[in-house]
Motif scaffolding. Structure first.
Motif, PDB file in Angstrom:
ATOM      1  N   LEU A 157       0.488  -1.303  -0.433  1.00 56.03           N
ATOM      2  CA  LEU A 157      -0.165  -0.281  -0.193  1.00 56.03           C
ATOM      3  C   LEU A 157       1.018   1.650   0.131  1.00 56.03           C
ATOM      4  O   LEU A 157       1.943   1.632   0.464  1.00 56.03           O
ATOM      5  CB  LEU A 157      -0.902   0.170   1.219  1.00 56.03           C
ATOM      6  N   ARG A 158       0.260   2.130  -0.780  1.00 59.71           N
ATOM      7  CA  ARG A 158       1.446   4.008  -0.821  1.00 59.71           C
ATOM      8  C   ARG A 158       1.159   4.302   0.529  1.00 59.71           C
ATOM      9  O   ARG A 158      -0.601   4.478   1.089  1.00 59.71           O
ATOM     10  CB  ARG A 158       0.279   4.575  -1.762  1.00 59.71           C
ATOM     11  N   LEU A 159       2.489   4.730   1.031  1.00 60.26           N
ATOM     12  CA  LEU A 159       2.279   6.161   1.873  1.00 60.26           C
ATOM     13  C   LEU A 159       2.493   7.135   1.846  1.00 60.26           C
ATOM     14  O   LEU A 159       3.022   7.990   2.928  1.00 60.26           O
ATOM     15  CB  LEU A 159       2.937   5.203   3.276  1.00 60.26           C
ATOM     16  N   THR A 160       2.186   7.703   0.457  1.00 60.99           N
ATOM     17  CA  THR A 160       2.418   9.096   0.397  1.00 60.99           C
ATOM     18  C   THR A 160       1.919   9.111  -0.856  1.00 60.99           C
ATOM     19  O   THR A 160       1.631   8.523  -1.684  1.00 60.99           O
ATOM     20  CB  THR A 160       4.019   9.080   0.674  1.00 60.99           C
ATOM     21  N   GLU A 161       1.884  10.800  -1.072  1.00 59.42           N
ATOM     22  CA  GLU A 161       1.427  10.960  -2.876  1.00 59.42           C
ATOM     23  C   GLU A 161       2.934  10.735  -4.104  1.00 59.42           C
ATOM     24  O   GLU A 161       3.792  10.775  -3.067  1.00 59.42           O
ATOM     25  CB  GLU A 161       1.256  12.812  -2.684  1.00 59.42           C
ATOM     26  N   ALA A 162       2.137  10.798  -4.751  1.00 62.02           N
ATOM     27  CA  ALA A 162       3.432  10.579  -5.714  1.00 62.02           C
ATOM     28  C   ALA A 162       4.294  11.936  -6.027  1.00 62.02           C
ATOM     29  O   ALA A 162       3.685  12.927  -4.967  1.00 62.02           O
ATOM     30  CB  ALA A 162       2.399  10.574  -7.240  1.00 62.02           C
ATOM     31  N   SER A 163       5.357  10.893  -5.425  1.00 59.66           N
ATOM     32  CA  SER A 163       6.598  11.905  -4.830  1.00 59.66           C
ATOM     33  C   SER A 163       6.760  13.169  -6.120  1.00 59.66           C
ATOM     34  O   SER A 163       6.497  12.836  -7.243  1.00 59.66           O
ATOM     35  CB  SER A 163       8.081  10.945  -5.237  1.00 59.66           C
ATOM     36  N   GLY A 164       7.339  14.030  -5.963  1.00 59.85           N
ATOM     37  CA  GLY A 164       7.763  15.283  -6.359  1.00 59.85           C
ATOM     38  C   GLY A 164       8.731  16.021  -5.804  1.00 59.85           C
ATOM     39  O   GLY A 164       9.003  14.823  -5.159  1.00 59.85           O
ATOM     40  N   PRO A 165       9.403  17.164  -5.719  1.00 61.69           N
ATOM     41  CA  PRO A 165      10.700  16.612  -6.180  1.00 61.69           C
ATOM     42  C   PRO A 165      10.757  17.985  -4.685  1.00 61.69           C
ATOM     43  O   PRO A 165      10.081  18.849  -4.267  1.00 61.69           O
ATOM     44  CB  PRO A 165      10.900  18.443  -6.518  1.00 61.69           C
ATOM     45  N   GLY A 166      11.168  17.376  -3.617  1.00 61.76           N
ATOM     46  CA  GLY A 166      11.464  17.595  -2.328  1.00 61.76           C
ATOM     47  C   GLY A 166      10.397  17.414  -1.374  1.00 61.76           C
ATOM     48  O   GLY A 166      10.084  17.678  -0.082  1.00 61.76           O
ATOM     49  N   VAL A 167      10.070  16.481  -2.196  1.00 63.88           N
ATOM     50  CA  VAL A 167       8.553  16.290  -1.061  1.00 63.88           C
ATOM     51  C   VAL A 167       8.592  15.134   0.636  1.00 63.88           C
ATOM     52  O   VAL A 167       8.929  14.164   0.072  1.00 63.88           O
ATOM     53  CB  VAL A 167       7.347  15.409  -2.177  1.00 63.88           C
ATOM     54  N   VAL A 168       8.233  16.147   1.349  1.00 64.32           N
ATOM     55  CA  VAL A 168       8.380  15.098   2.574  1.00 64.32           C
ATOM     56  C   VAL A 168       7.808  13.472   2.864  1.00 64.32           C
ATOM     57  O   VAL A 168       6.320  13.581   2.429  1.00 64.32           O
ATOM     58  CB  VAL A 168       8.495  15.758   3.815  1.00 64.32           C
ATOM     59  N   ALA A 169       8.078  12.571   3.202  1.00 68.07           N
ATOM     60  CA  ALA A 169       6.875  11.314   3.007  1.00 68.07           C
ATOM     61  C   ALA A 169       6.536  11.578   4.361  1.00 68.07           C
ATOM     62  O   ALA A 169       6.369  12.243   5.180  1.00 68.07           O
ATOM     63  CB  ALA A 169       8.275  10.254   3.249  1.00 68.07           C
ATOM     64  N   ALA A 170       5.457  11.181   3.834  1.00 65.16           N
ATOM     65  CA  ALA A 170       3.982  11.131   4.914  1.00 65.16           C
ATOM     66  C   ALA A 170       4.444   9.854   6.326  1.00 65.16           C
ATOM     67  O   ALA A 170       4.657   9.357   6.354  1.00 65.16           O
ATOM     68  CB  ALA A 170       2.705  10.513   4.550  1.00 65.16           C
ATOM     69  N   TYR A 171       4.315  11.367   7.008  1.00 61.02           N
ATOM     70  CA  TYR A 171       4.237  10.405   8.090  1.00 61.02           C
ATOM     71  C   TYR A 171       3.736  10.995   9.960  1.00 61.02           C
ATOM     72  O   TYR A 171       3.670  12.711   9.758  1.00 61.02           O
ATOM     73  CB  TYR A 171       6.362  10.544   8.766  1.00 61.02           C
ATOM     74  N   HIS A 172       3.735  10.878  11.019  1.00 57.11           N
ATOM     75  CA  HIS A 172       3.730  11.379  12.177  1.00 57.11           C
ATOM     76  C   HIS A 172       4.882  11.207  12.601  1.00 57.11           C
ATOM     77  O   HIS A 172       6.080  11.437  13.611  1.00 57.11           O
ATOM     78  CB  HIS A 172       2.426  10.844  13.250  1.00 57.11           C
ATOM     79  N   ALA A 173       4.971  13.279  12.968  1.00 52.37           N
ATOM     80  CA  ALA A 173       6.077  14.149  13.978  1.00 52.37           C
ATOM     81  C   ALA A 173       6.233  13.454  15.005  1.00 52.37           C
ATOM     82  O   ALA A 173       4.899  12.661  15.930  1.00 52.37           O
ATOM     83  CB  ALA A 173       6.504  14.845  13.581  1.00 52.37           C
ATOM     84  N   TYR A 174       7.105  12.446  16.032  1.00 52.41           N
ATOM     85  CA  TYR A 174       7.101  12.129  17.354  1.00 52.41           C
ATOM     86  C   TYR A 174       7.226  10.463  17.668  1.00 52.41           C
ATOM     87  O   TYR A 174       6.265  10.032  18.215  1.00 52.41           O
ATOM     88  CB  TYR A 174       6.341  12.886  18.391  1.00 52.41           C
ATOM     89  N   SER A 175       6.058  10.024  16.857  1.00 51.86           N
ATOM     90  CA  SER A 175       6.094   8.580  16.874  1.00 51.86           C
ATOM     91  C   SER A 175       6.982   7.835  16.767  1.00 51.86           C
ATOM     92  O   SER A 175       8.402   8.411  15.978  1.00 51.86           O
ATOM     93  CB  SER A 175       5.065   8.044  15.151  1.00 51.86           C
ATOM     94  N   PRO A 176       6.723   6.567  18.176  1.00 48.48           N
ATOM     95  CA  PRO A 176       8.299   6.198  17.252  1.00 48.48           C
ATOM     96  C   PRO A 176       8.176   5.040  16.223  1.00 48.48           C
ATOM     97  O   PRO A 176       7.852   4.687  16.023  1.00 48.48           O
ATOM     98  CB  PRO A 176       8.070   4.748  18.760  1.00 48.48           C
ATOM     99  N   SER A 177       9.826   4.618  16.610  1.00 50.27           N
ATOM    100  CA  SER A 177       9.670   3.805  15.447  1.00 50.27           C
ATOM    101  C   SER A 177       9.432   1.921  15.859  1.00 50.27           C
ATOM    102  O   SER A 177       8.917   1.652  17.057  1.00 50.27           O
ATOM    103  CB  SER A 177      11.055   3.101  15.198  1.00 50.27           C
ATOM    104  N   GLY A 178       9.065   1.263  15.111  1.00 48.29           N
ATOM    105  CA  GLY A 178       8.081  -0.168  15.313  1.00 48.29           C
ATOM    106  C   GLY A 178       7.306  -1.056  13.367  1.00 48.29           C
ATOM    107  O   GLY A 178       7.981  -1.097  12.534  1.00 48.29           O
ATOM    108  N   LYS A 179       7.762  -2.431  14.877  1.00 45.80           N
ATOM    109  CA  LYS A 179       6.849  -3.006  13.681  1.00 45.80           C
ATOM    110  C   LYS A 179       6.230  -4.277  14.252  1.00 45.80           C
ATOM    111  O   LYS A 179       6.010  -5.110  15.049  1.00 45.80           O
ATOM    112  CB  LYS A 179       8.108  -3.891  13.211  1.00 45.80           C
ATOM    113  N   VAL A 180       4.977  -4.362  13.430  1.00 40.41           N
ATOM    114  CA  VAL A 180       3.738  -4.767  13.601  1.00 40.41           C
ATOM    115  C   VAL A 180       3.083  -5.294  12.075  1.00 40.41           C
ATOM    116  O   VAL A 180       3.437  -5.279  11.226  1.00 40.41           O
ATOM    117  CB  VAL A 180       2.434  -3.696  14.040  1.00 40.41           C
ATOM    118  N   HIS A 181       3.147  -6.576  12.665  1.00 37.93           N
ATOM    119  CA  HIS A 181       2.312  -7.887  11.866  1.00 37.93           C
ATOM    120  C   HIS A 181       0.875  -8.659  12.768  1.00 37.93           C
ATOM    121  O   HIS A 181       1.473  -8.982  13.592  1.00 37.93           O
ATOM    122  CB  HIS A 181       3.321  -9.047  11.386  1.00 37.93           C
ATOM    123  N   ALA A 182      -0.139  -7.754  12.056  1.00 39.90           N
ATOM    124  CA  ALA A 182      -1.190  -7.896  12.722  1.00 39.90           C
ATOM    125  C   ALA A 182      -2.553  -7.536  12.474  1.00 39.90           C
ATOM    126  O   ALA A 182      -2.513  -6.985  11.297  1.00 39.90           O
ATOM    127  CB  ALA A 182      -1.639  -7.195  14.110  1.00 39.90           C
TER     128      ALA A 182
END
Length: 358
Positions: free
Chosen positions: A125-150
């Motif tokens: 699944l796509r997690l950001t819009e179609a990339s353009g010059p300098g576009v910042v990847a979609a994210y939540h600031a101050y969210s911790p790293s993690g890996k979940v399979h659920a």
């Protein structure tokens, strides 16, 4: 009725005290004769001069220049934007300087999300819009790293009453990836906090409507309001006091489970595949997503997010030209609020209590 012997009501006493406090504030803080004052006539002249230097065209060009490229705080494009504003203020003859603050920021390193369906099929699944010059990847600031399979589960707006409704139907969200729609007077931080309190392993938040059909709303999920978490309530200037990253007051402001924004299109792919308990009737009225059941599962989500933390230098351009003009605007709003408050009190007297002076 004798006005001199009548006992004043508590409401009247409160209004008098408020008036005295405001008068005291003005007596202490208003500029005296040493500070130049402006008559309504001269202020009108300043306003006319300000308006004469601007037009729809100049405002449009300023907005275009400032929004032409992404300039995420703590990055080189942000520094370039600061220099642009500094040079522009200086060219207008304004006394301008820059101030540097050190703030704790988080940046996305990588993220991925895949859905595994009950028929054995899977999709990335796509997690950001179609990339353009300098576009910042979609994210939540101050969210911790993690890996979940659920398993995925839908929790409406992510309010506590939504989790209670799920529990009443026998749905347990513990260990699941909770998918939540934006709204219900819930901020991102509160949504993640409620999901964490109910045992969720991760949270995915999407917006409804045409704006967010393919768009991802970025933002922060820090608790306790805005501002630098290492300098809460004061500026992070060089040589100033700062808290440590492992300080308890700092850590309690960050969620312990990862989260990520989704587009409505990506959310529909997940929600339309859910089985389990049917969607509660009270959620259907405003729901625009393609969801019929809340889960959990059978769809399994594999979600990975990696964050980079940085104590970054953040430079701000400031104009110090005629700061008392800003204060005069504050005075106007304070007085307007004060008279509006008194008018509201006057109208509310029959409701607040009976007249005790009769």
């Amino acid at each position: 009725m004798n006005v001199l012997t009548t006992k004043p009501s508590p409401l009247s006493t409160m209004v008098v005290l408020l008036i005295l406090c405001i008068l005291g504030f003005y007596a202490l803080h208003l500029p005296h004769s040493s500070t130049p004052s402006f008559t309504s006539k001269s202020l009108s002249h300043l306003e006319k001069h300000f308006l004469s230097t601007s037009s729809n065209s100049t405002i449009s060009s300023y907005l275009r220049a400032l929004t032409l490229h992404p300039h995420l705080a703590g990055t080189k494009p942000a520094s370039d934007t600061t220099r642009h504003v500094l040079n522009h203020f200086t060219s207008l003859g304004l006394q301008t300087h820059t101030t540097t603050y050190t703030t704790l920021l988080s940046f996305p390193v990588r993220s991925s999300l895949s859905a595994h369906f009950s028929d054995g099929a899977s999709v990335s699944l796509r997690l950001t819009e179609a990339s353009g010059p300098g576009v910042v990847a979609a994210y939540h600031a101050y969210s911790p790293s993690g890996k979940v399979h659920a398993r995925a589960v839908f929790a409406n707006y992510g309010r506590e009453r939504d989790y209670r409704a799920l529990a009443a139907m026998g749905v347990n969200v513990s260990g699941c990836v909770v998918v939540v729609r934006k709204g219900g007077r819930m901020g991102r931080g509160a949504v993640v906090e409620r999901a964490e309190a109910n045992g969720a392993a991760a949270v995915l938040v999407y917006g409804e409507g045409d704006t967010w059909r393919k768009g991802f709303e970025r933002g922060h999920v820090m608790r306790g309001g805005i501002g630098d978490p290492l300098t809460p309530g004061w500026a992070g200037v060089e040589g100033g006091e700062t808290l440590g990253l492992e300080d308890g007051e700092v850590l309690k402001r960050f969620p312990k489970i990862p989260s990520m924004p989704l587009s409505a299109e990506v959310a529909d792919t997940i929600l339309s595949s859910l089985g389990g308990v049917p969607l509660p009737l009270q959620w259907r009225g405003t729901l625009k997503s393609m969801v019929r059941n809340v889960g959990p599962g059978p769809t399994i989500l594999n979600f990975t997010y990696q964050v980079r933390w940085c104590k970054c230098k953040y430079v701000v351009s400031l104009s110090t030209q005629k700061p008392h003009l800003c204060f005069s605007v504050f005075e106007k709003w304070l007085l307007l609020f004060f008279f509006f408050f008194l008018h509201s009190i006057y109208l509310a007297q029959p409701i607040l209590g009976k007249d005790t002076t009769k």
